[in-house]
Design an enzyme around this catalytic site. Structure first.
Site, PDB file in Angstrom:
ATOM      1  N   LYS A 166      11.424 123.825 -11.662  1.00  0.00           N
ATOM      2  CA  LYS A 166      11.174 123.963 -10.221  1.00  0.00           C
ATOM      3  C   LYS A 166       9.759 123.461  -9.972  1.00  0.00           C
ATOM      4  CE  LYS A 166      12.225 127.288  -6.582  1.00  0.00           C
ATOM      5  NZ  LYS A 166      12.972 126.364  -5.724  1.00  0.00           N
TER       6      LYS A 166
HETATM    7  N1  PMP Z   1      18.673 124.184  -6.009  1.00  0.00           N
HETATM    8  C1  PMP Z   1      17.481 123.756  -5.588  1.00  0.00           C
HETATM    9  C2  PMP Z   1      17.165 122.299  -5.680  1.00  0.00           C
HETATM   10  C3  PMP Z   1      16.544 124.667  -5.088  1.00  0.00           C
HETATM   11  O1  PMP Z   1      15.343 124.253  -4.681  1.00  0.00           O
HETATM   12  C4  PMP Z   1      16.880 126.037  -5.011  1.00  0.00           C
HETATM   13  C5  PMP Z   1      15.891 127.050  -4.518  1.00  0.00           C
HETATM   14  N2  PMP Z   1      15.491 126.857  -3.213  1.00  0.00           N
HETATM   15  C6  PMP Z   1      18.165 126.431  -5.419  1.00  0.00           C
HETATM   16  C7  PMP Z   1      19.026 125.482  -5.934  1.00  0.00           C
HETATM   17  C8  PMP Z   1      18.595 127.849  -5.348  1.00  0.00           C
HETATM   18  O2  PMP Z   1      17.911 128.614  -6.317  1.00  0.00           O
HETATM   19  P1  PMP Z   1      17.577 130.143  -6.092  1.00  0.00           P
HETATM   20  O3  PMP Z   1      18.881 130.843  -5.886  1.00  0.00           O
HETATM   21  O4  PMP Z   1      16.900 130.573  -7.347  1.00  0.00           O
HETATM   22  O5  PMP Z   1      16.717 130.223  -4.888  1.00  0.00           O
END
Ligand code: PMP
Length: 284
Positions: A150
């Site tokens: 991330k």
């Molecule tokens: N995919 C992407 C590209 C993201 O940036 C995110 C988070 N915003 C998610 C999936 C979802 O992840 P999470 O459930 O941990 O927020």
């Protein structure tokens, strides 16, 4: 007036500043997390902390706090802002460096914690579902930059999001380099087909969402059969239901993709069941 945590200090928003030489700004060189606060409690705090430190390790960024210190800093920032229900943005940048790429020229990584409220989709969208289009911009090739990191590099997701909004859609579907379904620009994607809940696995080139993992656990506990593996757009076109998961969006139905109605064009029963279970989990 929100207080921002920046390198061990809580400062008013207008005083929260970092160097224009920071590699986070110059190169998107850094990592982040988006975290929910429900009822004053930081949701999935350990999981978010673990993912942040894994992202940092993958890009060879040493976070200048232990995990315990980081969690204490997040709690402190949430308290200082009297946040009951909201959203925490935790950012760690490489720090100020030279105008070149060499990380050996950078100094102190910057730890920034913002605790604020969040704007979700309007209530009506949760009732009606989202319309999606497929973006021509693909998700990061895992040989270029693993989508499991991330990182502060979201430019291809932003380009895909523009493709979506240009066509009147709040989200856009991103494929991987093989043309398989990966995820949306900020959310993971699920379908229900003949009673089976299906979602791409991390090998499809996705960010392994923590909401995704929480929803998979809820589904498993509810006895819903699960498939994690490659999916194509065809699978979505013919699915009975489709929905997205993400920290900000939580669980939200998708009712069309590329102009094809999904199922009967309304949020389906398993989607509604999982949204209900998720709300119970977070608002317990
Ligand atoms: N995919 C992407 C590209 C993201 O940036 C995110 C988070 N915003 C998610 C999936 C979802 O992840 P999470 O459930 O941990 O927020």
């Amino acid at each position: 007036m929100p207080s921002i945590y920046i390198n061990g200090q809580l400062v008013p928003k207008e005083d929260a500043k970092i160097s224009v030489y920071d590699h986070g700004l110059l190169y998107g060189d850094g990592v982040f997390e988006g975290i929910r606060v429900y009822g004053g409690k930081v949701f999935l705090h350990q999981e978010h902390t673990d993912r942040l430190y894994e992202s940092a390790r993958a890009i060879r960024l040493e976070i200048p706090l232990t995990k315990d210190q980081m969690q204490a800093a997040v709690e402190q920032t949430v308290k200082a802002n009297n946040l009951q229900d909201g959203y925490v943005r935790l950012v760690v940048t490489r720090g100020a460096g030279s105008l070149g790429l060499d990380i050996r020229r950078t100094s102190q990584p910057q730890v920034i914690i913002i605790a604020d409220t969040i704007t979700m989709y309007p209530k009506q969208v949760y009732e009606d579902g989202l319309r999606l289009v497929t973006a021509s911009t693909i998700r990061n090739h895992s040989q270029a930059l693993s989508p499991r990191i991330k990182s502060l590099n979201y430019l291809n997701n932003i380009m895909a999001k523009i493709e979506g909004t240009d066509q009147g859609c709040e989200e856009a579907l991103m494929l991987n380099h093989k043309g398989e379904v990966a995820e949306c620009t900020g959310d993971n994607v699920f379908i229900v087909y003949r009673g089976v809940l299906k979602t791409p696995s991390p090998e499809s080139g996705i960010l392994e969402g923590l909401t995704r993992n929480a929803v998979l656990k809820l589904a498993r506990d509810a006895g819903i059969p699960i498939y994690e593996g490659p999916l194509t757009r065809h699978d979505i076109y013919v699915a009975d239901e489709c929905f997205l998961t993400g920290t900000a969006a939580e669980v939200i139905a998708v009712t069309s993709l590329d102009g094809r109605k999904i199922g009967d064009g309304k949020p389906g029963p398993i989607t509604r069941q999982l949204l209900d279970l998720f709300r119970k989990l977070t608002r317990a």
